[in-house]
Scaffold this active site. Structure first.
Site, short mmCIF file in Angstrom:
data_model
loop_
_atom_site.label_atom_id
_atom_site.label_comp_id
_atom_site.label_asym_id
_atom_site.label_seq_id
_atom_site.Cartn_x
_atom_site.Cartn_y
_atom_site.Cartn_z
N GLY A 173 14.20 9.23 -12.71
CA GLY A 173 13.61 9.22 -14.04
C GLY A 173 14.54 9.73 -15.13
CD GLU A 190 13.48 4.94 -13.68
OE1 GLU A 190 13.04 3.86 -13.29
OE2 GLU A 190 12.97 6.03 -13.35
CD GLU A 213 14.21 6.16 -8.65
OE1 GLU A 213 13.94 6.50 -9.80
OE2 GLU A 213 15.38 5.83 -8.29
CB ALA A 219 9.95 11.82 -11.35
#
Length: 259
Positions: free
Chosen positions: A111, A114, A134, A65
């Site tokens: 992300g 994900e 993360e 992200a």
């Protein structure tokens, strides 16, 4: 039409390419909104039977992200970011009635992994690397990573990957069951297209029912077997069921209409 992604449609396949090469295709809020629009359009397009999602270039699928966007968020803003992202993209993709193949062409981190895990299945180039880093930033995966990774690789492996914030290579990802196939970089999209072509030969309305039934088995408080019975029954009211069974009995190839 889009700033951060490229879409193309050919032979029943819509390919969505995340195109932010200078940011290693990182997901910012604008890109998530564009992806939502592109997946939605492809799902509604009667000519699209399969969606392939990939990254531009050879370095990254999605390297995570865009941290600069949320580094100063409050508790409530952080929760809202995760909720909105899951609604717009990650849960949205997982529950699409059109099959989604993630073609992981490089780094799939945070992300990015994900997003790949939200797809219905994944293939990767032999140079791909995957991970959820993360916790090294003082946060946890917020776009479904803590839920989908254990479903795919098992609780112990998921815990290790999340806690160490480490990366695994494509061979390890294959061994873990995180991806279905490894291929050289130049053969990645052709392999995705080959798999998509196999899918296209089948009934799209039956596939949509199968996606719904499989997903039901992973939802809290939902009886997956009951969902399967219901979706199985629904098939009997479709033109594709009549065509598929008739073609089988007549020893010919079925021509499915997707209705």
């Amino acid at each position: 039409m889009y700033t951060n992604i490229i879409t193309s449609q050919n032979n029943g396949i819509t390919t969505i390419t995340i195109n932010r090469p200078l940011k290693l295709n990182a997901l910012n809020i604008e890109t998530i909104q564009e992806l939502n629009a592109a997946f939605r359009a492809a799902d509604l397009d009667a000519d699209t039977k399969v969606i392939i999602v990939t990254g531009s270039g050879e370095k990254a699928f999605v390297a995570g992200a865009d941290i600069s966007e949320f580094a100063h968020f409050s508790v409530s803003e952080g929760a809202k970011l995760a909720a909105k992202g899951q609604e717009l993209l990650f849960d949205f993709v997982a529950n699409l009635s059109t099959p989604v193949i993630a073609a992981i062409n490089g780094f799939a981190l945070g992300g990015g992994l994900e997003l790949a895990m939200a797809a219905h299945f994944r293939i990767a180039s032999d140079t791909a690397k995957m991970g959820l880093p993360e916790v090294s930033l003082g946060v946890i995966p917020g776009y479904g990573g803590t839920q989908r990774l254990p479903q795919l690789v098992g609780k112990g492996r998921a815990m290790e990957m999340i806690m160490t914030a480490g990366m695994i290579d494509a061979n390890q990802a294959l061994q873990y069951g995180l991806i279905n196939h490894i291929t050289p970089q130049e053969e990645l999209i052709p392999l995705a297209q080959k798999l998509a072509t196999k899918i296209i030969k089948n009934s799209s309305v039956a596939i949509a029912g199968a996606i719904k039934a499989v997903n039901a088995g992973y939802e809290d408080g939902v009886d997956g077997f009951k969902a399967e019975i219901e979706e199985f029954g629904n098939c009997f009211g479709t033109e594709d069921f009549k065509e598929g069974t008739t073609a089988f009995l007549e020893k010919r190839k079925a021509e499915f209409s997707g209705k």
